[in-house]
Design a protein around this motif. Structure first.
Motif, PDB file in Angstrom:
ATOM      1  N   GLU A 123     -63.229 -14.346 -18.567  1.00  0.00           N
ATOM      2  CA  GLU A 123     -62.574 -14.979 -19.972  1.00  0.00           C
ATOM      3  C   GLU A 123     -62.119 -13.774 -20.734  1.00  0.00           C
ATOM      4  OE1 GLU A 123     -64.100 -18.128 -23.213  1.00  0.00           O
ATOM      5  OE2 GLU A 123     -65.087 -18.090 -21.219  1.00  0.00           O
ATOM      6  N   ASN A 124     -62.991 -13.042 -21.013  1.00  0.00           N
ATOM      7  CA  ASN A 124     -62.808 -11.929 -22.161  1.00  0.00           C
ATOM      8  C   ASN A 124     -61.721 -10.909 -21.730  1.00  0.00           C
ATOM      9  OD1 ASN A 124     -63.575 -10.379 -24.553  1.00  0.00           O
ATOM     10  ND2 ASN A 124     -64.361  -8.834 -22.944  1.00  0.00           N
ATOM     11  N   LEU A 163     -57.925 -10.575 -23.556  1.00  0.00           N
ATOM     12  CA  LEU A 163     -57.613  -9.732 -24.303  1.00  0.00           C
ATOM     13  C   LEU A 163     -56.004  -9.237 -23.733  1.00  0.00           C
ATOM     14  CD1 LEU A 163     -60.673  -7.286 -24.027  1.00  0.00           C
ATOM     15  CD2 LEU A 163     -59.181  -7.523 -26.252  1.00  0.00           C
ATOM     16  N   VAL A 164     -56.043  -9.771 -22.489  1.00  0.00           N
ATOM     17  CA  VAL A 164     -54.611  -9.758 -21.480  1.00  0.00           C
ATOM     18  C   VAL A 164     -53.596 -10.634 -22.691  1.00  0.00           C
ATOM     19  CG1 VAL A 164     -53.214 -10.332 -19.905  1.00  0.00           C
ATOM     20  CG2 VAL A 164     -55.220  -9.203 -19.564  1.00  0.00           C
ATOM     21  N   GLN A 165     -54.121 -11.724 -23.139  1.00  0.00           N
ATOM     22  CA  GLN A 165     -53.016 -12.527 -23.911  1.00  0.00           C
ATOM     23  C   GLN A 165     -52.852 -11.872 -25.287  1.00  0.00           C
ATOM     24  OE1 GLN A 165     -51.785 -15.309 -22.797  1.00  0.00           O
ATOM     25  NE2 GLN A 165     -50.611 -15.178 -24.741  1.00  0.00           N
ATOM     26  N   ILE A 180     -55.657  -4.481 -27.185  1.00  0.00           N
ATOM     27  CA  ILE A 180     -55.973  -3.780 -25.850  1.00  0.00           C
ATOM     28  C   ILE A 180     -56.010  -2.609 -25.736  1.00  0.00           C
ATOM     29  CG2 ILE A 180     -54.937  -5.893 -24.493  1.00  0.00           C
ATOM     30  CD1 ILE A 180     -52.304  -4.238 -24.406  1.00  0.00           C
ATOM     31  N   TYR A 181     -55.242  -1.657 -26.666  1.00  0.00           N
ATOM     32  CA  TYR A 181     -55.741  -0.158 -26.984  1.00  0.00           C
ATOM     33  C   TYR A 181     -56.862   0.062 -27.470  1.00  0.00           C
ATOM     34  CZ  TYR A 181     -55.054   4.736 -27.858  1.00  0.00           C
ATOM     35  OH  TYR A 181     -55.353   5.998 -27.866  1.00  0.00           O
ATOM     36  N   ARG A 182     -57.422  -0.559 -28.181  1.00  0.00           N
ATOM     37  CA  ARG A 182     -58.649  -0.108 -29.098  1.00  0.00           C
ATOM     38  C   ARG A 182     -59.847  -0.428 -28.336  1.00  0.00           C
ATOM     39  NH1 ARG A 182     -58.774  -3.252 -33.260  1.00  0.00           N
ATOM     40  NH2 ARG A 182     -56.756  -3.953 -33.444  1.00  0.00           N
ATOM     41  N   VAL A 195     -56.817  -3.858 -15.574  1.00  0.00           N
ATOM     42  CA  VAL A 195     -55.748  -4.035 -16.693  1.00  0.00           C
ATOM     43  C   VAL A 195     -55.577  -2.460 -17.092  1.00  0.00           C
ATOM     44  CG1 VAL A 195     -55.061  -4.764 -18.817  1.00  0.00           C
ATOM     45  CG2 VAL A 195     -56.846  -6.041 -17.696  1.00  0.00           C
ATOM     46  N   LEU A 196     -54.399  -2.015 -16.704  1.00  0.00           N
ATOM     47  CA  LEU A 196     -54.048  -0.492 -17.117  1.00  0.00           C
ATOM     48  C   LEU A 196     -52.904  -0.571 -18.345  1.00  0.00           C
ATOM     49  CD1 LEU A 196     -54.180   2.435 -16.662  1.00  0.00           C
ATOM     50  CD2 LEU A 196     -52.374   1.991 -14.874  1.00  0.00           C
TER      51      LEU A 196
END
Ligand code: NAD
Length: 499
Positions: free
Chosen positions: A332-333, A337-339, A380-382, A389-390
């Motif tokens: 879920e996490n 984060l993808v969203q 998503i970067y921090r 996920v890349l």
């Protein structure tokens, strides 16, 4: 429903606190066992047993201790398949990857066979007139280790093998998510000849960890896990006067220079980004191509590779590149984060959000994702995503790429892909990250070197395994000796050089 145990004083012991945690099979989503969560009283009991057993073990000469390690290596190899299966069933990683997990721990046990040599002290003959000076490395007593879910074999062995080889007793508090292999590892150690009470496993959560942190009978603590908990354990453990080393999270950047072999770089990124579903502290989670043209070529090379990755349960054998993530909460996490990346305007080049596996609808599978045009302000970067996920951050120049890796708060591992020795050398020298790969995507040092990140990826000064671990698990005592009649001339009252 299986009920797991603790391993205290050489026996499997049922939990006494009445508190339990569910242990899942991440591939099916089913609860496969109940894990007892220890109370402070159970930690007390383990410490008492460890304290009683440790002096005898410390007095066993180092070569005999090393022989236990030698036999342990044989037993680990004998039981490799069994260990790997138990590991995959609770963690979800593929069987070859699970064997790698055991193997990388086993190599540290092999290193520890050198204990007699590694524990030799220093000696100065004639440090002053009739004076000799020598130092010896003595065990600390009882050490404890708190370990994460993602390497249930390797990381416990990184800790307990050197601790025990140095003559300490060790109490392991493994992750609640994958407790079977740690229990099997402790049993095998006794089969190898380790006296009862020297290696114990106490399962638990924060309550057990806090009891360890506060216990007067525990001299040192090793921790590996996420950064907020690493920071908590380091602070509290040090405040209680213990020797503490804590290793935390990561956000590992891989820089791809315009002259890099793009096929090799793409292959490396796919393995390092998606292997073990990205649940590795040395996973590459940020790709930094230098120049737009390099970025376009990289994305073109990555997209088909990532789209063809096979996701499935470990029971599907070689047909699977990576398995599920560890829990429903982790899944879920990751998707949240993808969203957040999509919402922030990053370009989702490979979208795994709709991934479903027929027959395993309740498993914690997450499809592979690839982002392009991620910027440093994005969540998503921090944040460490710890999933498949890349993120690609395009850099205008080498200096800009280097600065990205340097400015990130995490500093576990990093890599550069280039054919230019000068760029590679400059990167290795200047980057403020603990482990650096040059055309190597996951630069995990071998057992006889040491493992550790910088910045918020590690707290404390000594690294794991290698000679650092022998320093961490011993303390130095230095003796200045004058024989046989140094005191017959009367006392000396001035602090002075030995001339
Ligand atoms: P985690 O921090 O959730 O748990 C690690 C250990 O801490 C477990 O044994 C757990 O029971 C205990 N713990 C959890 N919450 C606690 C609390 N509030 N108080 C006291 N103890 C607590 O980590 P995880 O999810 O098991 O592992 C993944 C993390 O570990 C990632 O961040 C990954 O990068 C990191 N990791 C780092 C390294 C490294 O060497 N730097 C290696 C492997 C994993």
């Amino acid at each position: 429903m299986q009920e797991q145990t603790h391993y205290i004083g050489g026996e499997h012991v049922k939990g006494g606190s009445g508190r339990f945690a569910d242990v899942f099979n991440p591939a099916t989503g089913e609860v496969q066992a109940q894990l007892p969560l220890a109370s402070a009283a159970e930690i007390d009991r383990a410490v008492e047993i460890a304290q009683a057993a440790q002096p005898g073990w410390a007095a066993t000469n180092p070569q005999r201790r090393a022989r236990v390690m030698m036999e342990y290596v044989r037993l680990l190899n004998r039981d490799m398949d069994k260990l790997a299966e138990a590991l995959s069933r609770e963690h979800g990683k593929t069987i070859p990857d699970a064997k790698g997990d055991v193997q990388r721990g086993l190599e540290v046990v092999e290193f520890c066979i050198g204990a007699p040599h590694l524990l030799k002290g220093e000696y100065t003959d004639g440090a002053g007139p009739g004076i000799d000076m020598y130092s010896m490395r003595q065990p600390l007593g009882v050490s404890a280790g708190i370990t994460p879910f993602n390497f249930p074999a390797m990381i416990p062995m990184w800790m307990f093998a050197p601790a025990i080889a140095c003559g300490n007793a060790f109490i392991l508090k493994p992750s609640e998510r994958a407790p079977s292999v740690p229990l099997m590892l402790a049993e095998l150690m006794e089969e190898a000849g380790l006296p009862k009470g020297i290696l114990q496993v106490v399962n638990g959560d924060k309550e057990a960890v806090d009891a360890i942190l506060e216990h007067e009978g525990i001299a040192s603590i090793g921790f590996v896990g996420s950064t907020p908990i690493a920071q908590y354990i380091y602070g509290k453990g040090c405040a209680h006067g213990k020797r503490v080393q804590c290793f935390g999270g990561a956000k590992n950047h891989m820089i791809i220079m315009p002259d890099a072999d793009m096929d090799k770089a793409a292959d490396a990124l796919v393995g390092a980004g998606y292997g073990a579903a990205g649940e590795r502290c040395m996973a590459i989670s940020v790709a930094v191509p230098v120049g737009d043209e390099t970025a376009d070529r990289l994305i073109a090379a990555l997209k088909p590779r990532i789209e063809s990755l096979k996701v499935g349960p470990y029971t599907s054998g070689d047909d699977v590149d990576f398995g599920p993530v560890v829990t429903a909460a982790a899944k879920e996490n990751i998707l949240k984060l993808v969203q957040s990346g999509v919402d922030a305007g990053a370009e989702l080049v490979v979208d795994g959000r709709d991934f479903r596996l027929q027959g395993y609808e309740n498993g914690f599978f997450v499809g592979a994702h690839l982002f392009d045009r991620v910027t440093p302000d994005m969540e998503i970067y921090r944040k460490e995503i710890f999933g498949p996920v890349l993120s690609t951050v395009r850099a205008g120049s080498y200096e800009e790429a280097l600065k990205l890796a340097m400015d990130h708060e995490m500093g576990n591992g990093t890599a550069i892909f280039t054919r230019d020795g000068d760029a590679a050398r400059d990167f290795a020298n200047r980057v403020n990250v603990g482990m650096v790969g040059i055309n190597v995507p996951i630069p995990v040092p071998l057992a006889y070197h040491s493992f550790g990140g910088w910045k918020k990826s590690a707290f404390g000064d000594l690294n794991q395994h290698g000679t650092d671990s022998f320093k961490f698990y011993t303390r130095t005592k230095t003796v200045t000796a004058r024989w046989p009649s140094g005191i017959k001339d009367g006392g000396e009252f001035n602090f002075k050089p030995m001339d």
